[in-house]
Design a protein around this motif. Structure first.
Motif, PDB file in Angstrom:
ATOM      1  N   ALA A 159     -72.365  26.267   3.104  1.00 41.73           N
ATOM      2  CA  ALA A 159     -72.108  27.653   2.703  1.00 41.73           C
ATOM      3  C   ALA A 159     -70.715  27.821   2.130  1.00 41.73           C
ATOM      4  N   SER A 160     -70.618  28.551   1.020  1.00 39.83           N
ATOM      5  CA  SER A 160     -69.286  28.887   0.527  1.00 39.83           C
ATOM      6  C   SER A 160     -68.948  30.326   0.898  1.00 39.83           C
ATOM      7  N   THR A 161     -69.968  31.164   1.080  1.00 45.62           N
ATOM      8  CA  THR A 161     -69.743  32.546   1.522  1.00 45.62           C
ATOM      9  C   THR A 161     -70.544  32.785   2.797  1.00 45.62           C
ATOM     10  N   VAL A 162     -69.831  33.175   3.858  1.00 43.51           N
ATOM     11  CA  VAL A 162     -70.448  33.378   5.171  1.00 43.51           C
ATOM     12  C   VAL A 162     -70.225  34.814   5.620  1.00 43.51           C
ATOM     13  N   ALA A 163     -71.312  35.472   6.028  1.00 43.88           N
ATOM     14  CA  ALA A 163     -71.236  36.831   6.558  1.00 43.88           C
ATOM     15  C   ALA A 163     -71.298  36.764   8.079  1.00 43.88           C
ATOM     16  N   VAL A 164     -70.369  37.449   8.731  1.00 40.00           N
ATOM     17  CA  VAL A 164     -70.328  37.438  10.197  1.00 40.00           C
ATOM     18  C   VAL A 164     -69.721  38.758  10.677  1.00 40.00           C
ATOM     19  N   THR A 165     -70.212  39.265  11.790  1.00 42.90           N
ATOM     20  CA  THR A 165     -69.609  40.472  12.342  1.00 42.90           C
ATOM     21  C   THR A 165     -68.319  40.098  13.051  1.00 42.90           C
ATOM     22  N   VAL A 166     -67.429  41.054  13.191  1.00 45.13           N
ATOM     23  CA  VAL A 166     -66.221  40.857  13.980  1.00 45.13           C
ATOM     24  C   VAL A 166     -66.636  41.159  15.412  1.00 45.13           C
ATOM     25  N   SER A 167     -66.585  40.140  16.258  1.00 40.79           N
ATOM     26  CA  SER A 167     -67.135  40.268  17.609  1.00 40.79           C
ATOM     27  C   SER A 167     -66.338  41.210  18.497  1.00 40.79           C
ATOM     28  N   LYS A 168     -67.028  41.663  19.500  1.00 37.37           N
ATOM     29  CA  LYS A 168     -66.452  42.506  20.537  1.00 37.37           C
ATOM     30  C   LYS A 168     -67.001  41.940  21.842  1.00 37.37           C
ATOM     31  N   VAL A 169     -66.132  41.686  22.822  1.00 33.53           N
ATOM     32  CA  VAL A 169     -66.605  41.158  24.108  1.00 33.53           C
ATOM     33  C   VAL A 169     -67.732  42.060  24.599  1.00 33.53           C
ATOM     34  N   PRO A 170     -68.883  41.549  25.043  1.00 32.70           N
ATOM     35  CA  PRO A 170     -69.160  40.175  25.452  1.00 32.70           C
ATOM     36  C   PRO A 170     -69.914  39.326  24.427  1.00 32.70           C
ATOM     37  N   GLN A 179     -62.517  33.049  15.949  1.00 31.93           N
ATOM     38  CA  GLN A 179     -62.271  31.630  15.685  1.00 31.93           C
ATOM     39  C   GLN A 179     -63.159  31.117  14.549  1.00 31.93           C
ATOM     40  N   ILE A 180     -64.338  31.696  14.399  1.00 31.26           N
ATOM     41  CA  ILE A 180     -65.257  31.292  13.330  1.00 31.26           C
ATOM     42  C   ILE A 180     -64.708  31.753  11.976  1.00 31.26           C
ATOM     43  N   ILE A 181     -64.206  32.983  11.949  1.00 26.65           N
ATOM     44  CA  ILE A 181     -63.611  33.503  10.711  1.00 26.65           C
ATOM     45  C   ILE A 181     -62.396  32.657  10.330  1.00 26.65           C
ATOM     46  N   ARG A 182     -61.534  32.357  11.301  1.00 24.98           N
ATOM     47  CA  ARG A 182     -60.348  31.520  11.042  1.00 24.98           C
ATOM     48  C   ARG A 182     -60.753  30.149  10.475  1.00 24.98           C
ATOM     49  N   LYS A 183     -61.756  29.517  11.097  1.00 25.63           N
ATOM     50  CA  LYS A 183     -62.216  28.198  10.642  1.00 25.63           C
ATOM     51  C   LYS A 183     -62.751  28.287   9.212  1.00 25.63           C
ATOM     52  N   GLY A 184     -63.476  29.347   8.922  1.00 19.64           N
ATOM     53  CA  GLY A 184     -63.973  29.550   7.557  1.00 19.64           C
ATOM     54  C   GLY A 184     -62.831  29.611   6.555  1.00 19.64           C
ATOM     55  N   TRP A 185     -61.790  30.379   6.888  1.00 24.39           N
ATOM     56  CA  TRP A 185     -60.625  30.457   6.001  1.00 24.39           C
ATOM     57  C   TRP A 185     -59.987  29.081   5.827  1.00 24.39           C
ATOM     58  N   GLU A 186     -59.811  28.346   6.951  1.00 25.66           N
ATOM     59  CA  GLU A 186     -59.193  27.010   6.896  1.00 25.66           C
ATOM     60  C   GLU A 186     -59.978  26.084   5.976  1.00 25.66           C
ATOM     61  N   GLN A 187     -61.325  26.269   5.964  1.00 32.36           N
ATOM     62  CA  GLN A 187     -62.176  25.394   5.153  1.00 32.36           C
ATOM     63  C   GLN A 187     -62.398  25.934   3.731  1.00 32.36           C
ATOM     64  N   VAL A 228     -74.569  35.219   9.797  1.00 31.83           N
ATOM     65  CA  VAL A 228     -74.574  35.027  11.243  1.00 31.83           C
ATOM     66  C   VAL A 228     -74.989  36.383  11.821  1.00 31.83           C
ATOM     67  N   VAL A 229     -76.226  36.434  12.303  1.00 31.48           N
ATOM     68  CA  VAL A 229     -76.842  37.699  12.723  1.00 31.48           C
ATOM     69  C   VAL A 229     -76.541  37.968  14.200  1.00 31.48           C
ATOM     70  N   PRO A 230     -75.938  39.115  14.497  1.00 30.76           N
ATOM     71  CA  PRO A 230     -75.609  39.416  15.894  1.00 30.76           C
ATOM     72  C   PRO A 230     -76.821  39.875  16.686  1.00 30.76           C
ATOM     73  N   GLY A 231     -76.709  39.837  17.991  1.00 31.25           N
ATOM     74  CA  GLY A 231     -77.778  40.335  18.852  1.00 31.25           C
ATOM     75  C   GLY A 231     -77.354  40.269  20.307  1.00 31.25           C
ATOM     76  N   LEU A 232     -78.108  40.974  21.127  1.00 32.97           N
ATOM     77  CA  LEU A 232     -77.845  40.985  22.571  1.00 32.97           C
ATOM     78  C   LEU A 232     -78.682  39.947  23.292  1.00 32.97           C
ATOM     79  N   ALA A 233     -79.924  39.782  22.827  1.00 35.94           N
ATOM     80  CA  ALA A 233     -80.833  38.822  23.464  1.00 35.94           C
ATOM     81  C   ALA A 233     -81.689  38.182  22.380  1.00 35.94           C
ATOM     82  N   PHE A 234     -82.113  36.943  22.667  1.00 37.16           N
ATOM     83  CA  PHE A 234     -82.883  36.182  21.690  1.00 37.16           C
ATOM     84  C   PHE A 234     -84.018  35.448  22.385  1.00 37.16           C
ATOM     85  N   SER A 235     -85.157  35.357  21.673  1.00 38.92           N
ATOM     86  CA  SER A 235     -86.258  34.539  22.185  1.00 38.92           C
ATOM     87  C   SER A 235     -86.217  33.223  21.414  1.00 38.92           C
ATOM     88  N   LYS A 236     -86.849  32.194  21.962  1.00 38.64           N
ATOM     89  CA  LYS A 236     -86.802  30.878  21.313  1.00 38.64           C
ATOM     90  C   LYS A 236     -87.591  30.836  20.009  1.00 38.64           C
TER      91      LYS A 236
END
Length: 189
Positions: free
Chosen positions: A43-54, A60-68, A122-130
């Motif tokens: 990927a050259s362009t990655v979409a990700v939400t800015v996380s909020k605990v929990p 760290q993912i955004i930082r790594k993307g910038w580094e790369q 990178v799709v956010p969510g609270l719970a995931f099924s397999k």
């Protein structure tokens, strides 16, 4: 609908019991798994939400993307049409706190990026099924976005967020992979 509401409540409670050291450790391990995937590498362009605990830490993912040298884009929620406007983030100082303490891009300081330019969401969510279905936070923004999105989709999850099944509605769209601290769940395998 109550099933989703109850499930959201129970998952939030479970996640609130994770200690800060466990949260940091698991977030780091999830990120390391993500960085090994072909979807991330290519990927050259990655979409990700800015996380909020929990949620799994995405700073760290955004930082790594910038580094790369990747173009990192984050969503701005547009409440009236209930849609997402992904905007390029070049510095964390281009974020502002909006409703519910969410961090979103400052429109005057960031540029909108067309969905067809995004290689990985990178799709956010609270719970995931397999089988790749997820319980979101209740706004329906991502389901609307994914309905017309053609690129790759991955979700990040702590093991406590993987459950046997989530309530599914006709408009729900499964992600292709779920990354956990234990490994990668490939949907359809």
């Amino acid at each position: 609908m109550d099933a989703k509401k109850d499930l959201r409540k129970s998952i939030k409670k479970r996640l609130s019991e994770i200690s800060l050291p466990q949260y940091e450790d698991q977030s780091y391990r999830v990120a390391q798994q993500l960085f090994k995937t072909d979807e991330w590498i290519e990927a050259s362009t990655v979409a990700v939400t800015v996380s909020k605990v929990p949620e799994v830490d995405t700073f760290q993912i955004i930082r790594k993307g910038w580094e790369q040298g990747k173009r990192m884009v984050v969503p701005k929620c547009e409440p009236k049409p209930r849609k997402l406007d992904f905007r390029e983030l070049k510095r964390f100082s281009e974020l502002e706190s909006v409703y519910y303490g969410l961090l979103e891009p400052i429109v005057s300081e960031t540029e909108s990026v067309s969905p067809d330019e995004i290689d990985l969401v990178v799709v956010p969510g609270l719970a995931f099924s397999k089988d790749g279905y997820r319980l979101g936070f209740g706004g329906g923004y991502y389901d609307r976005f994914l309905a017309n999105y053609q690129g790759n989709t991955i979700s990040l999850a702590f093991k406590d967020q993987i459950i046997p099944e989530v309530p599914i509605e006709s408009h729900d769209i499964a992600v292709e992979k779920i990354i956990t601290s234990e490994g990668v769940i490939i949907i359809g395998d």
